[in-house]
Design an enzyme around this catalytic site. Sequence first.
Site, PDB file in Angstrom:
ATOM      1  CG  ASP A   1      -1.909  -1.123   1.233  1.00 44.05           C
ATOM      2  OD1 ASP A   1      -2.219  -1.618   0.148  1.00 44.05           O
ATOM      3  OD2 ASP A   1      -2.385  -1.505   2.319  1.00 44.05           O
TER       4      ASP A   1
ATOM      5  CG  ASP B   1     -11.854  -2.598  -0.953  1.00 42.75           C
ATOM      6  OD1 ASP B   1     -10.996  -3.472  -0.790  1.00 42.75           O
ATOM      7  OD2 ASP B   1     -11.675  -1.587  -1.665  1.00 42.75           O
TER       8      ASP B   1
END
Length: 597
Positions: free
Chosen positions: A290, A452
């Site tokens: 990330d 998600d």
Amino acid sequence: MEAAPPLASSQSGFFSPSYSSASFSPSSIRFILQRYFHITSLKFKSRTLPIRCSAAGDNVVTLLDYGAGNVRSVRNAIRFLGFDIKDVQTPEDILNANRLIFPGVGAFAAAMDVLNKKGMAEALCSYIENDRQFLGICLGLQLLFESSEENGPVRGLGLIPGVVGRFDSSNGFRVPHIGWNALHTVKDSEILDDIGNRHVYFVHSYRAMPSNDNKEWVSSTCNYGDNFIASVRRGNVHAVQFHPEKSGDVGLSILRRFLYPKSSTTKVGLVPLTEGRASKLAKRVIACLDVRTNDKGDLVVTKGDQYDVRENTGENERDYYVRNLGKPVELAGQYYRDGADEVSFLNITGFRDFPLGDLPMLEVLRYTSENVFVPLTVGGGIRDFTDANGRYYSSLEVASEYFRSGADKISIGSDAVYTAEEYIRTGVKTGKTSLEQISRVYGNQAVVVSIDPRRVYINDPNDVEFKAVRVTNPGPNGEEYAWYQCTVNGGREGRPIGAYELAKAVEELGAGEILLNCIDCDGQGKGFDIDLIKLISDAVSIPVIASSGAGAVEHFSEVFKKTNASAALAAGMFHRKEVPIQSVKEHLLETGIEVRM
């Protein structure tokens, strides 16, 4: 692979401004060459083209790049092995090549259209028929056959008997065929010496099958439902269905043997390969990074706790800092050396207002691809947008810049949710959405949809219109069921669509792979959400990557044994050096799960 090429490439000579878009006829090629060179004509079958001895240097590779997809990694691998590159801009460049590599990317029909319009098909056939040094990669192998069923039938170059057809997904095998599979050599291929029993990286939906008519060409096969042709060789002509430039040290060894015939591995700085144990398609272990800017403006790798990447180092609000777990390029390189099967970048702050202006992330991709020879995926903000000056950019332009910078796959998140909602509501494929455009141009194998979801516990599955499952661990009030609500904007906004419904919709719209996260498990280190992963991996026929929650080697074996996940991804446990990638693979191997070692 599958998809039409884009109209331009910053690296390809095919679409450079100095090159005329008019097609060349065989007679015009002969006129041009005979005008400038003293040459003779050689006739093969029905084709007559002038052949000239190479004027290129011994350290030059001629690259046939017609401007589709990511060939940066091929370029980087060639340079890594000590060669310079000359791009094909005219048919003459093919005929003059000392060694020619054709890294075919895109759709069969589109590639043949480009080759024919630019006069390249005739030159390529003559080059190969003269037993010149040639290596075709992926589509570069398929085009050698008579025809393809992809959007066809479409005629190929006709050098090898056979028809290229689509994998059969009805037998439970997921299409596209994505991942590290085993080669089975059937004859001396020279470039595959010492490669037997090793995994190489495939990503394709179409394949050619061995037959009595083409058996003299076939040098290796691979099994994925059926035994398909993995490589061909006749004389100095080689072609492979897999991607050597994405197959780590094994792939570099293959390229080295093509570029340095009859020389030893150690002479070009490569470590000799150890004995492999590959027998089938391996489960993939993926390292995820990330990436975002920290409070000082530096691009760093961070990690969330249920998607929150900040941690408190004091009592005040000012004491919440972005977790800094390292530099992206350095970490990606380390994970490659540690044995990661893929590296995934998620740009969690870039591309908010001006995606194509995010130069630091594009540079991360470029630098990483110079020394990381496994697939790279990147996601974050891939969508249509309009900049401050009113200039409109399509999601296809954004994705194209990613591919040109070194990405092999792009990941779409929030935009895919909105697209799926509209598709479910109307039942209409417009062909204009990010997902549809990118998969059509670059192929569905290049498009990952990142989901998600968050658990919503319920007492009765009939209480909601979305697919619900009985959960292994009951909810806070003893609820035995849950549905998985999709979110957008980094998990901050829930949407009226379930993960099951989203997965089914995006598969129909052209996604080639699903990255399945779980907000509830993110950063907890207690294992993947098996209930969710089983639900989705059973529902679709494309590969599913399990994500969120890994904290121990046992979590990987659990998800592979209890679900149909094709890969498992982790971030924090690797960043914090709690569990090495090699330890995960050794554990999987001990439990009888095929992995690339």
